[in-house]
Design a protein around this motif. Structure first.
Motif, PDB file in Angstrom:
ATOM      1  N   ALA A 164       0.820  -1.217   0.000  1.00 26.71           N
ATOM      2  CA  ALA A 164       0.000   0.000   0.000  1.00 26.71           C
ATOM      3  C   ALA A 164       0.850   1.261   0.000  1.00 26.71           C
ATOM      4  O   ALA A 164       0.480   2.277  -0.607  1.00 26.71           O
ATOM      5  CB  ALA A 164      -0.932  -0.003   1.203  1.00 26.71           C
ATOM      6  N   ASP A 165       2.001   1.205   0.666  1.00 25.29           N
ATOM      7  CA  ASP A 165       2.851   2.389   0.790  1.00 25.29           C
ATOM      8  C   ASP A 165       3.505   2.783  -0.535  1.00 25.29           C
ATOM      9  O   ASP A 165       4.052   3.878  -0.658  1.00 25.29           O
ATOM     10  CB  ASP A 165       3.939   2.153   1.838  1.00 25.29           C
ATOM     11  N   ALA A 166       3.454   1.891  -1.515  1.00 27.42           N
ATOM     12  CA  ALA A 166       4.067   2.184  -2.813  1.00 27.42           C
ATOM     13  C   ALA A 166       3.162   3.027  -3.699  1.00 27.42           C
ATOM     14  O   ALA A 166       3.583   3.450  -4.783  1.00 27.42           O
ATOM     15  CB  ALA A 166       4.421   0.879  -3.529  1.00 27.42           C
ATOM     16  N   HIS A 167       1.958   3.315  -3.222  1.00 26.25           N
ATOM     17  CA  HIS A 167       0.983   4.021  -4.053  1.00 26.25           C
ATOM     18  C   HIS A 167       0.479   5.277  -3.344  1.00 26.25           C
ATOM     19  O   HIS A 167       0.281   5.277  -2.123  1.00 26.25           O
ATOM     20  CB  HIS A 167      -0.183   3.089  -4.383  1.00 26.25           C
ATOM     21  N   PRO A 168       0.278   6.347  -4.099  1.00 24.64           N
ATOM     22  CA  PRO A 168      -0.131   7.622  -3.488  1.00 24.64           C
ATOM     23  C   PRO A 168      -1.539   7.535  -2.907  1.00 24.64           C
ATOM     24  O   PRO A 168      -2.417   6.865  -3.460  1.00 24.64           O
ATOM     25  CB  PRO A 168      -0.088   8.606  -4.659  1.00 24.64           C
ATOM     26  N   LYS A 169      -1.740   8.233  -1.802  1.00 28.06           N
ATOM     27  CA  LYS A 169      -3.082   8.333  -1.231  1.00 28.06           C
ATOM     28  C   LYS A 169      -3.831   9.455  -1.942  1.00 28.06           C
ATOM     29  O   LYS A 169      -3.338  10.572  -2.054  1.00 28.06           O
ATOM     30  CB  LYS A 169      -3.011   8.588   0.266  1.00 28.06           C
ATOM     31  N   VAL A 170      -5.008   9.121  -2.419  1.00 32.26           N
ATOM     32  CA  VAL A 170      -5.806  10.055  -3.219  1.00 32.26           C
ATOM     33  C   VAL A 170      -7.137  10.283  -2.509  1.00 32.26           C
ATOM     34  O   VAL A 170      -7.758   9.336  -2.008  1.00 32.26           O
ATOM     35  CB  VAL A 170      -6.043   9.472  -4.634  1.00 32.26           C
ATOM     36  N   PRO A 171      -7.597  11.536  -2.432  1.00 33.91           N
ATOM     37  CA  PRO A 171      -8.879  11.819  -1.780  1.00 33.91           C
ATOM     38  C   PRO A 171     -10.030  11.054  -2.439  1.00 33.91           C
ATOM     39  O   PRO A 171     -10.091  10.927  -3.662  1.00 33.91           O
ATOM     40  CB  PRO A 171      -9.045  13.329  -1.960  1.00 33.91           C
ATOM     41  N   LEU A 172     -10.937  10.555  -1.621  1.00 29.81           N
ATOM     42  CA  LEU A 172     -12.109   9.857  -2.151  1.00 29.81           C
ATOM     43  C   LEU A 172     -12.885  10.748  -3.109  1.00 29.81           C
ATOM     44  O   LEU A 172     -13.372  10.285  -4.145  1.00 29.81           O
ATOM     45  CB  LEU A 172     -13.024   9.418  -1.009  1.00 29.81           C
ATOM     46  N   SER A 173     -13.001  12.030  -2.757  1.00 30.91           N
ATOM     47  CA  SER A 173     -13.763  12.958  -3.597  1.00 30.91           C
ATOM     48  C   SER A 173     -13.173  13.058  -4.997  1.00 30.91           C
ATOM     49  O   SER A 173     -13.912  13.167  -5.990  1.00 30.91           O
ATOM     50  CB  SER A 173     -13.805  14.338  -2.948  1.00 30.91           C
TER      51      SER A 173
END
Length: 208
Positions: free
Chosen positions: A56-65
C-alpha cells in the motif's frame, strides 16, 4: 495486515491505478466499467498478476472525492473497486459518495476481510492463501473460483455449497494454466451446468 479504520472516517486511499475499460470477467463480461485498483493486499496469491498492488505504501493516497469525480467523468455507470484486496479498508463512505454521484458500485474481493460499503454487485473470489469470512457466502452475487489445478474443482464445490441459491457460479482458468485447465473446465461445466465459464477476455483483446 488489516487497516484499522474503526475510529476514523477514511478521506483518502492508496490508489494504484484507474481506467475505463470493458469488464473482462464473470457475470458482467462485456460491459463498460471504470476500474479503481486500490493498493494493499495481504492474501499473497502466488499466481497474482498484479503483485505490484500488494504494498500500500508504494501508491499515493488520493482523496475519495477526487476518485469519485474521476469515476463520474469517465461516463461509465459501473465502478469496479478492486485490488489488491480492497476490503482491507472500510469502504462505507467511499460507496456512499459513489452512489451520491449516481454510480453503481461493484467490488471484487477474496472475502478475507469484513465486508464494508454498500454494493450493487459483489464478486466473491475466495483464495486458498487466506480463508474467507462466512458472511460472504450470503452476501455475494457472484462466486468466481480460479482454477489452477485439478483439485480446484472440489475446492470450488466446497464454496458453492455454502453460497445462497441466487449466487452465480463461475470457474475461471488461471491465465498461465489456461491451455491445460480450459479443456477440464469445459468438461466439468458440461457435467455440472450450474457453473459457467469465466474468461479473462480483456487479456485476449489486449486491453487493460
Amino acid at each position: 495486515m488489516k487497516i484499522n479504520t474503526e475510529d476514523k472516517v477514511l478521506t483518502d486511499l492508496p490508489l494504484m491505478e484507474y481506467f475505463l475499460t470493458i469488464q473482462g470477467e464473470g457475470y458482467h463480461t462485456g460491459s463498460a466499467a471504470y476500474f479503481i485498483r486500490l493498493g494493499g493486499c495481504d492474501v499473497g496469491c502466488v499466481w497474482c498478476d498484479v503483485k505490484e498492488s500488494w504494498d500500500a505504501d508504494a501508491h499515493p493516497k488520493v482523496p475519495l472525492s477526487q476518485m469519485v469525480a474521476d469515476a463520474k467523468a469517465s461516463g461509465s455507470e459501473i465502478v469496479v473497486i478492486t485490488g489488491g484486496e480492497p476490503l482491507m479498508y472500510d469502504l462505507g463512505d467511499f460507496t456512499n459518495q459513489l452512489h451520491d454521484a449516481g454510480l453503481k458500485t461493484h467490488i471484487e474481493t477474496s472475502g478475507a476481510h469484513p465486508l464494508s460499503g454498500d454494493w450493487d454487485w459483489i464478486c466473491f473470489s475466495p483464495k486458498k492463501f487466506m480463508a474467507p469470512l462466512p458472511e460472504f457466502y450470503e452476501e455475494s452475487d457472484e462466486l468466481k473460483v480460479i482454477v489452477y489445478n485439478k483439485s480446484d474443482f472440489a475446492w470450488a464445490e466446497s464454496h458453492a455449497e455454502k453460497c445462497h441459491s441466487k449466487t452465480r457460479l463461475f470457474l475461471q482458468p488461471e491465465w498461465s494454466k489456461k491451455d491445460d485447465m480450459m479443456p477440464l473446465i469445459v468438461d466439468y461445466v458440461k457435467k455440472n451446468p450450474k457453473w459457467r465459464i469465466s474468461l479473462q477476455t480483456h487479456k485476449y483483446l489486449d486491453i487493460p
